[in-house]
Design a protein around this motif. Structure first.
Motif, PDB file in Angstrom:
ATOM      1  N   VAL A 156       0.857  -1.102   0.175  1.00 62.11           N
ATOM      2  CA  VAL A 156      -0.135   0.016  -0.058  1.00 62.11           C
ATOM      3  C   VAL A 156       0.603   1.087  -0.082  1.00 62.11           C
ATOM      4  N   THR A 157       0.713   1.905  -1.060  1.00 56.91           N
ATOM      5  CA  THR A 157       1.459   3.327  -1.016  1.00 56.91           C
ATOM      6  C   THR A 157       0.485   4.451  -0.483  1.00 56.91           C
ATOM      7  N   SER A 158      -0.804   4.453  -0.661  1.00 54.75           N
ATOM      8  CA  SER A 158      -1.494   5.390   0.031  1.00 54.75           C
ATOM      9  C   SER A 158      -2.870   4.990   0.293  1.00 54.75           C
ATOM     10  N   ALA A 159      -3.755   5.412   0.909  1.00 58.10           N
ATOM     11  CA  ALA A 159      -5.129   5.158   1.061  1.00 58.10           C
ATOM     12  C   ALA A 159      -6.013   6.243   1.408  1.00 58.10           C
ATOM     13  N   GLU A 160      -7.156   6.280   0.975  1.00 56.67           N
ATOM     14  CA  GLU A 160      -8.186   7.350   1.272  1.00 56.67           C
ATOM     15  C   GLU A 160      -9.426   6.778   1.704  1.00 56.67           C
ATOM     16  N   CYS A 161      -9.700   7.118   3.110  1.00 56.67           N
ATOM     17  CA  CYS A 161     -10.903   6.477   3.418  1.00 56.67           C
ATOM     18  C   CYS A 161     -12.147   6.874   3.213  1.00 56.67           C
ATOM     19  N   PHE A 162     -13.067   6.067   2.820  1.00 59.66           N
ATOM     20  CA  PHE A 162     -14.466   6.448   2.518  1.00 59.66           C
ATOM     21  C   PHE A 162     -15.371   6.324   3.795  1.00 59.66           C
ATOM     22  N   ASP A 163     -15.347   5.102   4.640  1.00 62.22           N
ATOM     23  CA  ASP A 163     -15.790   4.901   5.750  1.00 62.22           C
ATOM     24  C   ASP A 163     -15.167   3.826   6.528  1.00 62.22           C
ATOM     25  N   SER A 164     -14.722   4.016   7.861  1.00 62.95           N
ATOM     26  CA  SER A 164     -14.029   2.998   8.612  1.00 62.95           C
ATOM     27  C   SER A 164     -15.123   2.197   9.254  1.00 62.95           C
ATOM     28  N   PHE A 165     -16.519   2.541   9.056  1.00 65.93           N
ATOM     29  CA  PHE A 165     -17.562   1.822   9.881  1.00 65.93           C
ATOM     30  C   PHE A 165     -17.067   1.353  11.368  1.00 65.93           C
ATOM     31  N   TYR A 166     -16.490   2.239  11.997  1.00 65.33           N
ATOM     32  CA  TYR A 166     -15.795   2.313  13.289  1.00 65.33           C
ATOM     33  C   TYR A 166     -16.958   1.725  14.307  1.00 65.33           C
ATOM     34  N   GLU A 167     -18.340   2.161  14.088  1.00 66.34           N
ATOM     35  CA  GLU A 167     -19.119   2.119  14.896  1.00 66.34           C
ATOM     36  C   GLU A 167     -19.645   0.238  15.297  1.00 66.34           C
ATOM     37  N   ILE A 168     -19.191   0.008  14.220  1.00 64.74           N
ATOM     38  CA  ILE A 168     -19.459  -1.644  14.401  1.00 64.74           C
ATOM     39  C   ILE A 168     -18.519  -2.441  15.682  1.00 64.74           C
ATOM     40  N   THR A 169     -17.458  -1.819  15.900  1.00 65.73           N
ATOM     41  CA  THR A 169     -16.473  -2.116  16.626  1.00 65.73           C
ATOM     42  C   THR A 169     -16.930  -1.859  18.130  1.00 65.73           C
ATOM     43  N   THR A 170     -17.918  -0.906  18.240  1.00 68.91           N
ATOM     44  CA  THR A 170     -18.357  -0.683  19.543  1.00 68.91           C
ATOM     45  C   THR A 170     -19.430  -1.262  20.106  1.00 68.91           C
ATOM     46  N   ASP A 171     -20.032  -2.337  19.527  1.00 68.33           N
ATOM     47  CA  ASP A 171     -21.001  -3.171  20.020  1.00 68.33           C
ATOM     48  C   ASP A 171     -20.621  -4.547  19.730  1.00 68.33           C
ATOM     49  N   TYR A 172     -20.731  -5.474  20.906  1.00 65.36           N
ATOM     50  CA  TYR A 172     -20.064  -6.792  20.781  1.00 65.36           C
ATOM     51  C   TYR A 172     -20.889  -7.646  19.868  1.00 65.36           C
ATOM     52  N   ASP A 173     -22.248  -7.323  19.986  1.00 68.19           N
ATOM     53  CA  ASP A 173     -22.991  -8.350  18.972  1.00 68.19           C
ATOM     54  C   ASP A 173     -22.937  -7.957  17.603  1.00 68.19           C
ATOM     55  N   LYS A 174     -22.867  -6.696  17.147  1.00 71.10           N
ATOM     56  CA  LYS A 174     -22.913  -6.187  15.883  1.00 71.10           C
ATOM     57  C   LYS A 174     -21.175  -6.379  15.328  1.00 71.10           C
ATOM     58  N   PHE A 175     -20.313  -6.513  16.219  1.00 68.74           N
ATOM     59  CA  PHE A 175     -18.976  -6.861  15.786  1.00 68.74           C
ATOM     60  C   PHE A 175     -18.953  -8.430  15.378  1.00 68.74           C
TER      61      PHE A 175
END
Ligand SMILES: [Zn+2]
Length: 231
Positions: A68-87
């Motif tokens: 990987v030389t560079s990356a531009e984030c559209f969406d990290s979907f970070y919220e998924i990691t904050t809920d045990y079941d959803k994760f």
């Protein structure tokens, strides 16, 4: 150089500083790539090694290996990691992708389906496992298996209340054609399959199904997945 829109579906450490990521890319299917020095505090690409991250990646290729030389984030979907079941549910989605997605084989329909399911898990209050069940149904459809038939795959008779999923073929059969390797699809299960197939992801939060039925259909879908793709 390869520029590609992709979702991170697996990550592992590589030495002290680097990470190896597996990407589900829109253009080329499965790609494994290294991100250098990503574990250093000042690295600007930390986000790009996180599971679920949807980004545009610029990859350099050398002897068949990508970096990987560079990356531009559209969406990290970070919220998924904050809920045990959803994760856990989202991790199941990634597990499925690691088996289904192949190198050098684009699958745009499945790519879009994956973004939809991650979006629902991140941003919408959906009953547990409904998004996963809908995703599994889409996987079977994507791979050419039809759950939503009104006719027996063997004798073409119209299916009444009794229907069976044949685990050896993945097809839906009537009671006359069913054998020992079939699982009965109850009326409630079939109704749940129908609801899940017909509803859009963005309306999935309006669906409220009996928990036991959801448990039963997820079990059946998982068993079918194992028989279709893990042998
Ligand atoms: Zn039949």
């Amino acid at each position: 150089m390869l520029k590609t829109k992709a979702i991170v579906i697996n990550r592992q450490d590589s030495g002290d500083k680097d990470a190896l990521i597996t990407l589900f890319s829109l253009e080329k299917g499965l790609i494994k790539a290294k991100i250098k020095s990503v574990k250093e505090a000042k690295s600007k690409q930390k986000f790009a090694k996180e599971l679920f991250c949807f980004a545009e990646f610029l990859l350099a290729e050398k002897n068949g290996f990508y970096t990987v030389t560079s990356a531009e984030c559209f969406d990290s979907f970070y919220e998924i990691t904050t809920d045990y079941d959803k994760f856990n549910e989202a991790v199941q989605v990634l597990k499925i992708l690691k088996i289904i997605v192949l190198e050098n084989e684009a699958n745009p329909a499945l790519f879009i389906e994956t973004l939809k399911v991650l979006k629902v898990l991140a941003y919408s209050n959906v009953q547990n496992n409904l998004a996963l069940c809908k995703f599994l149904l889409a996987i079977f459809f994507n791979q050419g298996y039809n759950f939503h038939t009104e006719r027996c795959s063997n004798c073409n008779m119209e299916l009444m209340d009794d229907r069976y999923l044949c685990l050896s073929s993945g097809e839906v059969l009537c009671s006359f054609c069913s054998d020992d390797d079939c699982v009965k699809i109850s009326y409630a299960m079939n109704k749940a399959f129908k609801f899940l197939s017909e509803i859009d992801y963005d309306r999935l939060n309006t669906l409220n199904l009996n928990k036991n039925v959801v448990h039963e259909i997820l079990q059946l879908l998982n068993r079918n997945f194992e028989r279709r793709f893990l042998n």
